[in-house]
Scaffold this active site. Structure first.
Site, mmCIF file in Angstrom:
data_model
loop_
_atom_site.group_PDB
_atom_site.id
_atom_site.type_symbol
_atom_site.label_atom_id
_atom_site.label_comp_id
_atom_site.label_asym_id
_atom_site.label_seq_id
_atom_site.Cartn_x
_atom_site.Cartn_y
_atom_site.Cartn_z
ATOM 1 C CG ASP A 45 -1.963 -1.009 1.220
ATOM 2 O OD1 ASP A 45 -2.356 -1.401 0.126
ATOM 3 O OD2 ASP A 45 -2.418 -1.413 2.305
ATOM 4 C CE LYS A 67 3.334 6.778 -3.952
ATOM 5 N NZ LYS A 67 4.486 5.945 -3.604
ATOM 6 C CG MET A 180 -8.511 6.725 7.890
ATOM 7 S SD MET A 180 -9.420 5.353 7.175
ATOM 8 C CE MET A 180 -9.560 4.241 8.581
HETATM 9 N N1 SAH Z 1 -3.309 -0.232 9.398
HETATM 10 C C1 SAH Z 1 -2.945 1.139 9.732
HETATM 11 C C2 SAH Z 1 -4.119 2.083 9.598
HETATM 12 C C3 SAH Z 1 -4.640 2.232 8.179
HETATM 13 S S1 SAH Z 1 -5.971 3.367 8.058
HETATM 14 C C4 SAH Z 1 -2.344 1.163 11.146
HETATM 15 O O1 SAH Z 1 -2.474 0.206 11.885
HETATM 16 O O2 SAH Z 1 -1.740 2.185 11.507
HETATM 17 C C5 SAH Z 1 -5.140 4.824 7.509
HETATM 18 C C6 SAH Z 1 -4.991 5.819 8.651
HETATM 19 O O3 SAH Z 1 -3.985 5.355 9.550
HETATM 20 C C7 SAH Z 1 -4.539 7.186 8.234
HETATM 21 O O4 SAH Z 1 -5.631 7.998 7.824
HETATM 22 C C8 SAH Z 1 -3.933 7.712 9.520
HETATM 23 O O5 SAH Z 1 -4.933 8.093 10.431
HETATM 24 C C9 SAH Z 1 -3.275 6.455 10.066
HETATM 25 N N2 SAH Z 1 -1.872 6.307 9.656
HETATM 26 C C10 SAH Z 1 -1.329 5.268 8.999
HETATM 27 N N3 SAH Z 1 -0.005 5.451 8.829
HETATM 28 C C11 SAH Z 1 0.295 6.636 9.405
HETATM 29 C C12 SAH Z 1 1.492 7.390 9.578
HETATM 30 N N4 SAH Z 1 2.675 6.949 9.131
HETATM 31 N N5 SAH Z 1 1.412 8.570 10.219
HETATM 32 C C13 SAH Z 1 0.245 9.014 10.686
HETATM 33 N N6 SAH Z 1 -0.912 8.361 10.573
HETATM 34 C C14 SAH Z 1 -0.892 7.179 9.933
#
Ligand code: SAH
Length: 258
Positions: A45, A67, A180
């Site tokens: 992803d 992407k 999100m």
């Molecule tokens: N599986 C991921 C979440 C995916 S949903 C996890 O466990 O973190 C996507 C959301 O995750 C984004 O909108 C944001 O809120 C958060 N997110 C994922 N990666 C991030 C990062 N590197 N920095 C900040 N927020 C992040």
């Protein structure tokens, strides 16, 4: 009755779901690293960090389903079809997702597509963004006497802005990690205030967690929409937490403050 775990050593998984953590390679598990280094194909992803992507061997095929090329948001059905096709190829397939693959990662949908055709899988969980965000502001997600539970919620779901247990979330001392939540910041603010949350409740917005451009924005419920508008990238809202005052030992925060 016992059931054989798909994670057990005897199973022959065709697809390994791997949580990559939020960015830095420091947050990979050893199992994740091994899976990545022995993969023939890595389907990843957009939220997987550059440092982690750099660990994919040059000999492995790398498919970016987050992407342009596959589209800014490759339809889930296409990702599922791709996973199935690669899963049937007999090669070692790694499905690499940001954070923990089991948190807001559509993991079930992808597993269902595989199991419908009898394709084996295993799951190597990763560090979710909330864990690393809390660590990087020097805080604990739970604390004796403050919060006996922790919420992980999404700002929006398939129906739009997500409905939550606002009353529970608004109780003093509660901690909620909001994923999100950028677009829904104003909605969240309204719901929380309506359910009795104090406008001065601490919230820390952490964007681009554990990446070179990490941002830590300390704010309050009253100022949330404004704070969120300063975040350049994916962000977690840590509702109920402020950065710890004694943070001198955290270089990334020093940089963010400079
Ligand atoms: N599986 C991921 C979440 C995916 S949903 C996890 O466990 O973190 C996507 C959301 O995750 C984004 O909108 C944001 O809120 C958060 N997110 C994922 N990666 C991030 C990062 N590197 N920095 C900040 N927020 C992040």
């Amino acid at each position: 009755m016992t059931q054989q775990s798909p994670n057990s050593a005897t199973a022959q998984p065709a697809v390994t779901f791997v949580g990559a953590g939020p960015g830095s390679a420091d947050h990979l598990t050893l199992g994740a690293l091994r899976a990545i280094q022995t993969a023939d194909v890595v389907i990843h992803d957009q939220l997987v960090g550059a440092e982690v992507l750099a660990l994919i061997p040059a000999t492995a095929r790398r498919l970016d389903v987050g992407k342009i090329g596959f589209g800014p948001s490759t339809p889930q059905a296409r990702i599922n079809a791709l996973l199935v096709a690669e899963g049937l190829s007999g090669q070692a397939v790694v499905r690499l997702k940001g954070g923990d693959c089991g948190i807001f990662g559509r993991l079930d949908e992808e597993i269902d597509a595989l199991t419908a055709l009898g394709i084996g899988f295993r799951i190597l969980p990763g560090l979710t963004s909330a864990s690393v965000a809390a660590a990087n502001i020097g805080q604990s997600l739970t604390r004796r006497g403050r919060n006996a539970s922790l919420r992980i919620v999404t700002g929006h779901d398939m129906a739009g802005f997500a409905d939550q247990d606002w009353r529970g979330m608004a109780r003093p001392g509660e901690v909620t990690a909001i994923y999100m939540g950028k677009k829904s910041a104003r909605f969240l603010q309204g719901r929380m205030l309506m359910h009795g949350a104090a406008p001065e409740t601490n919230i820390t917005v952490v964007a681009n967690i554990s990446r070179p451009d990490e941002q830590i924005i300390a704010t309050t419920l009253a100022d949330l929409p404004q704070a969120v508008s300063q975040a350049n990238g994916p962000a977690i809202l840590l509702y109920g937490l402020a950065p710890r005052a004694a943070l001198q030992t955290l270089p990334q925060l020093e940089e963010a403050r400079a």
